[in-house]
Design a protein around this motif. Structure first.
Motif, PDB file in Angstrom:
ATOM      1  N   GLY A  53     -40.479 -48.718  34.587  1.00 47.46           N
ATOM      2  CA  GLY A  53     -39.777 -49.872  34.435  1.00 47.46           C
ATOM      3  C   GLY A  53     -39.669 -50.975  35.109  1.00 47.46           C
ATOM      4  O   GLY A  53     -39.118 -51.936  34.787  1.00 47.46           O
ATOM      5  N   PHE A  54     -40.447 -51.087  36.024  1.00 45.92           N
ATOM      6  CA  PHE A  54     -40.807 -52.401  36.864  1.00 45.92           C
ATOM      7  C   PHE A  54     -41.842 -53.214  36.144  1.00 45.92           C
ATOM      8  O   PHE A  54     -42.562 -52.918  35.351  1.00 45.92           O
ATOM      9  CB  PHE A  54     -41.336 -52.200  38.279  1.00 45.92           C
ATOM     10  N   HIS A  55     -41.102 -54.599  36.032  1.00 45.53           N
ATOM     11  CA  HIS A  55     -42.175 -55.467  35.300  1.00 45.53           C
ATOM     12  C   HIS A  55     -43.246 -56.043  36.377  1.00 45.53           C
ATOM     13  O   HIS A  55     -42.698 -56.298  37.326  1.00 45.53           O
ATOM     14  CB  HIS A  55     -41.486 -56.562  34.688  1.00 45.53           C
ATOM     15  N   GLN A  89     -40.669 -46.261  40.529  1.00 45.38           N
ATOM     16  CA  GLN A  89     -41.055 -47.577  40.169  1.00 45.38           C
ATOM     17  C   GLN A  89     -41.528 -47.705  38.534  1.00 45.38           C
ATOM     18  O   GLN A  89     -41.669 -48.753  37.783  1.00 45.38           O
ATOM     19  CB  GLN A  89     -42.268 -48.178  40.763  1.00 45.38           C
ATOM     20  N   GLN A 127     -42.332 -58.892  38.816  1.00 43.36           N
ATOM     21  CA  GLN A 127     -41.267 -58.543  39.850  1.00 43.36           C
ATOM     22  C   GLN A 127     -41.805 -58.714  41.237  1.00 43.36           C
ATOM     23  O   GLN A 127     -41.348 -59.159  42.569  1.00 43.36           O
ATOM     24  CB  GLN A 127     -40.502 -57.242  39.652  1.00 43.36           C
ATOM     25  N   PRO A 154     -35.663 -52.111  38.496  1.00 41.59           N
ATOM     26  CA  PRO A 154     -36.169 -52.567  37.302  1.00 41.59           C
ATOM     27  C   PRO A 154     -35.297 -53.956  37.098  1.00 41.59           C
ATOM     28  O   PRO A 154     -34.392 -53.845  37.177  1.00 41.59           O
ATOM     29  CB  PRO A 154     -35.982 -51.662  36.417  1.00 41.59           C
TER      30      PRO A 154
END
Lengths: 274, 343
Positions: A144-146, A142, A149, A235
């Motif tokens: 690069g996940f904001h 995960q 989200q 992402p």
């Protein structure tokens, strides 16, 4: 009693009465839950098999795809649990004239007809979906996940549910014009057949991309699962922002359209002989 | 303005004329013939607060359609109506909170649940305060004597018990106007009587305005001061029940008991012989002839007992229906212009 509290309370009573009713026939209830879960388990097994031959389906690897399946299950269980029995019953109410009583009640008729029966056994899949999602996320990279989200995911699930509800309810409302319309189950099968795959697979040739355009923009069922699933599986990328924005527009437009169609249809309600 | 006011109310349907047989059904997929059914053809009516009015009429006369129009379930083709100042088919929540419709042939209670659960739901739908709800429910269950059945699934109740529950469901929110469509249909005599007794009592105590349709003349005789006879979508009569007989019956029934065991043979000249079991005779005599016939009979024979009665109400009404449908039959041949249309 405050007006805005009335509807949640009514919904609670509908849900409660439905549960009491379902429990009355408990063997039937258990069989339904098990067969629902069994069907999803077979689906899952099928994809595990597919992923033993390939590493990715048009950019979706195994665990990303599990997120996609979990999203499908979330949305389908909500729609089938909350709206499906009501939409089906509407056609029957029109044919038998039972709609009369719904029209007499001093509450919003669409609300009443959309939510008065809840199929609890379909909601069993919701929990299975939760387990599947947790499992998939554990194995998913995960980075690069904001953070946003994780909040947008349930929001877009809600949007997806509302779009499918609108399409389904509009179709059910046509039975007021037609006298009878029992194509709902078939319809549901066709629609979910299209919506349960990543939209990337409808690419490449002219047939694929025209299907993709129709089911994204005309009957927006492709975005129902794709938008939330992507939100949780990958992402965020700027090139998908337009789709995420469109999903909100599509939700609002679908809801307004379903209400308009329902109201128009009611004007020609004839009420079957008593 | 009257409590209920109806002006020139009309409702027509277009009905697909299905022909018999498979071939005709196949043809019907492409080419359909429609017939216009004029269920209600211009009704004018005023009802005051607290009246108990019966709609009488044969099947298909437009009684139920009128009640459905007044409940806002369907919209009219023409004309207007106001109930307590509301236009019914606008279906405002204010209006819907103040009336109730009970249909003997349709049920609104949850089939698999005890009636008590459906009543709770009604409490929330109509936003009834808990104290009012408990009091009203207590009163109604006492009156109808169904306290013990509240927690039994509706599907396990008898037809009569279920009808009582349907009535309770309709009355929980204390409606000011009540539309009853065949509330006693299919019930046995005792159950019918119980429902009648209840309705009479309820109406007297609460002074609600009630419109009732029924096929049972006993319902009407027991309950209503005012009768509206509808046939072929039009009002044929509006007045008291006794007035129906005065207005529409042309004959009276004369019962004579002669002295001895013999019946005179010349009775035919006075009227139609209905029944003759010596020494009793029943004669159907023209209303206007009664004094003359009685005088002649008493002068010519020794008579021990005599009575003059109106014919039974059922008979008068039945005659009236036959007459009106014959009239309408002539008329509808003209109306029956078949509309052709492809689909």
């Amino acid at each position: 009693m405050h007006n805005f509290l009335r509807y949640p309370r009514l919904f609670y009573t509908f849900a409660r009465n439905s549960l009491i009713r379902d429990m009355t026939f408990r063997a039937n209830f258990l069989i339904e839950i098990l067969s629902n879960i069994g069907w999803m388990a077979m689906n899952l097994g099928f994809y595990i098999l597919v992923f033993s031959y390939t590493k990715s389906i048009e950019g979706w690897d195994q665990y990303e795809f599990f997120v996609f399946i979990a999203t499908t299950m979330f949305i389908n269980s909500l729609v089938q649990g909350l709206f499906m029995p009501n939409a089906q019953e509407l056609s029957e109410l029109v044919r038998t004239g039972g709609l009369d009583y719904a029209l007499l009640k001093p509450i919003d008729t669409q609300f009443m007809l959309s939510l008065r029966r809840i199929n609890w056994s379909s909601l069993g899949n919701f929990f299975v979906a939760g387990i599947l999602l947790a499992y998939a996320l554990q194995h998913l990279d995960q980075t690069g996940f904001h953070p946003v989200q994780y909040f947008l995911y349930p929001f877009y699930i809600l949007c997806g549910v509302l779009i499918l509800y609108s399409v389904m309810f509009s179709l059910a409302a046509t039975s007021i014009w037609l006298g009878r319309n029992q194509s709902l189950y078939d319809f549901w099968f066709y629609i979910t057949n299209f919506s349960r795959y990543p939209m990337e697979i409808y690419g490449g040739n002219a047939l694929g991309s025209s299907l993709r355009t129709i089911f994204t923009f005309v009957i927006p069922v492709l975005i129902v699962i794709n938008v939330p699933a992507r939100m949780m599986a990958m992402p965020m990328k700027p090139e998908y922002n337009y789709l995420a924005t469109f999903a909100i527009v599509a939700t609002v437009v679908s809801l307004v359209a379903s209400r308009w169609i329902f109201k128009r249809a009611l004007e020609s309600y004839r009420s079957a002989s008593s | 303005m009257a409590f209920i006011e109806i002006r020139g109310l009309q409702k027509s349907y277009r009905v697909y004329q299905k022909q018999e047989g498979l071939l005709a059904s196949l043809t019907g997929l492409f080419h359909r013939e429609y017939r216009n059914v004029h269920a209600v053809q211009g009704i004018d009516l005023e009802v005051e607060k607290g009246e108990f009015v019966a709609f009488l009429g044969p099947n298909g006369a437009g009684k139920t359609t009128t009640l459905k129009l007044l409940s806002g379930v369907i919209s009219p083709s023409a004309g207007e109506a106001r109930v307590m100042g509301f236009v019914p088919w606008e279906r405002t929540n204010e209006y819907r909170r103040r009336f109730a419709l009970v249909m003997g042939q349709k049920n609104q209670l949850w089939w698999d649940l005890p009636a008590a659960e459906s009543f709770r739901l009604h409490q929330q739908i109509y936003a009834i305060a808990p104290t009012d709800f408990d009091r009203t429910l207590g009163e109604l269950t006492d009156l109808l004597d169904v306290g013990k059945l509240l927690n039994q699934p509706v599907r396990e109740l008898s037809l009569g018990e279920r009808m009582k529950m349907e009535l309770i469901a309709a009355l929980l929110h204390s409606p000011e106007v009540l539309f009853l469509d065949e509330p006693t249909i299919g019930l046995d005599v005792i159950a019918q009587h119980n429902i009648q007794k209840f309705l009479k009592h309820y109406q007297e105590v609460r002074r609600v305005t009630i419109l009732l349709t029924s096929h049972y003349m006993k319902d009407v005789a027991a309950l209503c001061q005012r009768v509206v006879v509808i046939a072929e979508g039009q009002i044929m009569y509006d007045g008291s029940l006794a007035g129906v007989v005065d207005r529409f019956s042309t004959h009276k029934v004369l019962t004579l008991q002669f002295a001895g065991d013999q019946i005179p043979s010349d009775l035919d000249q006075y009227g139609e012989l209905i029944e003759a079991v010596a020494p009793k005779v029943k004669l159907r005599v023209d209303r206007t002839e009664i004094p003359k016939v009685l005088a002649a009979l008493l002068a010519g024979h020794t008579i021990e007992d005599v009575s003059v009665e109106d014919p039974p109400l059922e008979e008068v009404i039945a005659d009236l229906f036959v007459q009106s449908s014959e009239q309408a039959g002539k008329k509808s041949k003209e109306v029956l212009a078949v509309g052709h249309s492809g689909r």
